[in-house]
Scaffold this motif. Structure first.
Motif, PDB file in Angstrom:
ATOM      1  N   LEU A  69      11.372  -3.673  63.342  1.00  0.00           N
ATOM      2  CA  LEU A  69      10.704  -4.752  62.607  1.00  0.00           C
ATOM      3  C   LEU A  69      10.332  -4.313  61.196  1.00  0.00           C
ATOM      4  CD1 LEU A  69       8.441  -6.117  65.473  1.00  0.00           C
ATOM      5  CD2 LEU A  69      10.417  -7.266  64.447  1.00  0.00           C
ATOM      6  N   ALA A  70       9.784  -3.101  61.077  1.00  0.00           N
ATOM      7  CA  ALA A  70       9.396  -2.604  59.754  1.00  0.00           C
ATOM      8  C   ALA A  70      10.617  -2.464  58.846  1.00  0.00           C
ATOM      9  CB  ALA A  70       8.662  -1.276  59.885  1.00  0.00           C
ATOM     10  N   ALA A  71      11.710  -1.981  59.411  1.00  0.00           N
ATOM     11  CA  ALA A  71      12.920  -1.779  58.603  1.00  0.00           C
ATOM     12  C   ALA A  71      13.532  -3.099  58.143  1.00  0.00           C
ATOM     13  CB  ALA A  71      13.949  -0.975  59.393  1.00  0.00           C
ATOM     14  N   THR A  72      13.374  -4.153  58.941  1.00  0.00           N
ATOM     15  CA  THR A  72      13.976  -5.438  58.571  1.00  0.00           C
ATOM     16  C   THR A  72      13.042  -6.310  57.740  1.00  0.00           C
ATOM     17  OG1 THR A  72      13.298  -6.426  60.675  1.00  0.00           O
ATOM     18  CG2 THR A  72      15.519  -5.483  60.567  1.00  0.00           C
ATOM     19  N   ILE A  73      11.747  -6.030  57.782  1.00  0.00           N
ATOM     20  CA  ILE A  73      10.787  -6.887  57.083  1.00  0.00           C
ATOM     21  C   ILE A  73      10.279  -6.256  55.786  1.00  0.00           C
ATOM     22  CG2 ILE A  73       8.500  -7.968  57.259  1.00  0.00           C
ATOM     23  CD1 ILE A  73       9.013  -8.259  60.282  1.00  0.00           C
ATOM     24  N   TYR A  74      10.125  -4.940  55.772  1.00  0.00           N
ATOM     25  CA  TYR A  74       9.457  -4.260  54.659  1.00  0.00           C
ATOM     26  C   TYR A  74      10.388  -3.330  53.898  1.00  0.00           C
ATOM     27  CZ  TYR A  74       5.359  -5.767  57.266  1.00  0.00           C
ATOM     28  OH  TYR A  74       4.445  -6.525  57.930  1.00  0.00           O
ATOM     29  N   THR A  75      10.013  -3.098  52.660  1.00  0.00           N
ATOM     30  CA  THR A  75      10.586  -2.013  51.875  1.00  0.00           C
ATOM     31  C   THR A  75       9.494  -0.951  51.767  1.00  0.00           C
ATOM     32  OG1 THR A  75       9.757  -2.908  49.787  1.00  0.00           O
ATOM     33  CG2 THR A  75      11.951  -3.645  50.512  1.00  0.00           C
ATOM     34  N   ALA A  76       9.845   0.223  51.307  1.00  0.00           N
ATOM     35  CA  ALA A  76       8.838   1.274  51.116  1.00  0.00           C
ATOM     36  C   ALA A  76       7.767   0.778  50.149  1.00  0.00           C
ATOM     37  CB  ALA A  76       9.483   2.554  50.615  1.00  0.00           C
ATOM     38  N   GLU A  77       8.187   0.089  49.125  1.00  0.00           N
ATOM     39  CA  GLU A  77       7.225  -0.420  48.143  1.00  0.00           C
ATOM     40  C   GLU A  77       6.264  -1.427  48.766  1.00  0.00           C
ATOM     41  OE1 GLU A  77       7.299  -3.149  44.164  1.00  0.00           O
ATOM     42  OE2 GLU A  77       8.883  -1.645  44.364  1.00  0.00           O
ATOM     43  N   PHE A  80       3.528   0.217  50.963  1.00  0.00           N
ATOM     44  CA  PHE A  80       2.488   0.963  50.271  1.00  0.00           C
ATOM     45  C   PHE A  80       1.748   0.166  49.206  1.00  0.00           C
ATOM     46  CE2 PHE A  80       5.261   4.251  52.018  1.00  0.00           C
ATOM     47  CZ  PHE A  80       4.327   5.030  52.688  1.00  0.00           C
ATOM     48  N   ALA A  81       2.253  -1.013  48.854  1.00  0.00           N
ATOM     49  CA  ALA A  81       1.670  -1.744  47.730  1.00  0.00           C
ATOM     50  C   ALA A  81       1.093  -3.107  48.089  1.00  0.00           C
ATOM     51  CB  ALA A  81       2.716  -1.906  46.627  1.00  0.00           C
ATOM     52  N   THR A  82       1.188  -3.518  49.365  1.00  0.00           N
ATOM     53  CA  THR A  82       0.666  -4.837  49.732  1.00  0.00           C
ATOM     54  C   THR A  82      -0.367  -4.700  50.855  1.00  0.00           C
ATOM     55  OG1 THR A  82       2.333  -5.254  51.444  1.00  0.00           O
ATOM     56  CG2 THR A  82       2.906  -5.898  49.181  1.00  0.00           C
ATOM     57  N   LEU A 149      -1.611 -12.902  57.750  1.00  0.00           N
ATOM     58  CA  LEU A 149      -1.071 -12.780  56.389  1.00  0.00           C
ATOM     59  C   LEU A 149       0.367 -13.257  56.301  1.00  0.00           C
ATOM     60  CD1 LEU A 149      -2.527  -9.343  55.240  1.00  0.00           C
ATOM     61  CD2 LEU A 149      -3.216 -11.631  54.495  1.00  0.00           C
ATOM     62  N   TYR A 150       1.041 -13.297  57.461  1.00  0.00           N
ATOM     63  CA  TYR A 150       2.442 -13.704  57.477  1.00  0.00           C
ATOM     64  C   TYR A 150       2.583 -15.218  57.409  1.00  0.00           C
ATOM     65  CZ  TYR A 150       7.342 -13.875  58.921  1.00  0.00           C
ATOM     66  OH  TYR A 150       8.689 -14.086  58.970  1.00  0.00           O
TER      67      TYR A 150
END
Length: 151
Positions: A69-77, A80-82, A149-150
């Protein structure tokens, strides 16, 4: 959302609930019964074995499904930034904490069962399992915040 993603998401939620519920039930029902001496050592050992099985299986499945889920929904940025990313990182930290507390608590819970002791092992395990219960609740709250938040 694809069928694969929906299945992974559902698996993630089911095992998060199962793990949290098992930890909470152990703290609410099993631990007090052991502290009162109402359980035989063999029963306590068997219940603790079930706790360990659910905890280990859930930890593994949550790692796999959460990683997907993290790999498909998020980037590294975005992690760490949201705010949502911070909640995900908090969830990972809580997940590791829960796994560690359950492992230590379960080990202490069965210490002495071969000598037919239940009260002292339960007393020794109590702080770890109560801590695990708190972390389990915090994980569910964190998950709710992520979903809030989603949507």
């Amino acid at each position: 959302m694809s069928l694969v993603d929906a299945t992974i998401y559902a698996t993630h939620l089911v095992f998060a609930g199962l793990w949290s519920g098992t930890v909470l039930f152990t703290s609410y029902a099993v631990l007090p019964a052991a502290l009162n001496g109402d359980l035989r050592a063999g029963a306590l050992e068997a219940m603790t074995g079930k706790l360990r099985t659910v905890s280990r299986a859930s930890a593994l499945l949550l790692l796999l499904t959460g990683g997907h889920l993290a790999a498909t929904i998020y980037t590294a940025e975005s992690l760490f930034a949201t705010g949502r990313g911070h909640l995900v990182l908090t969830m990972v930290a809580l997940w590791f904490t829960l796994a560690a507390l359950v492992e230590v608590g379960a080990a202490k819970l069965v210490d002495g069962t071969e000598q037919q002791k239940v009260r002292q092992p339960a007393a020794d395990a109590r702080p770890f399992l109560l801590g695990a219960s708190l972390v389990a609740v915090l994980l569910l709250v964190d998950a709710g915040a992520i979903l809030g938040l989603y949507y």
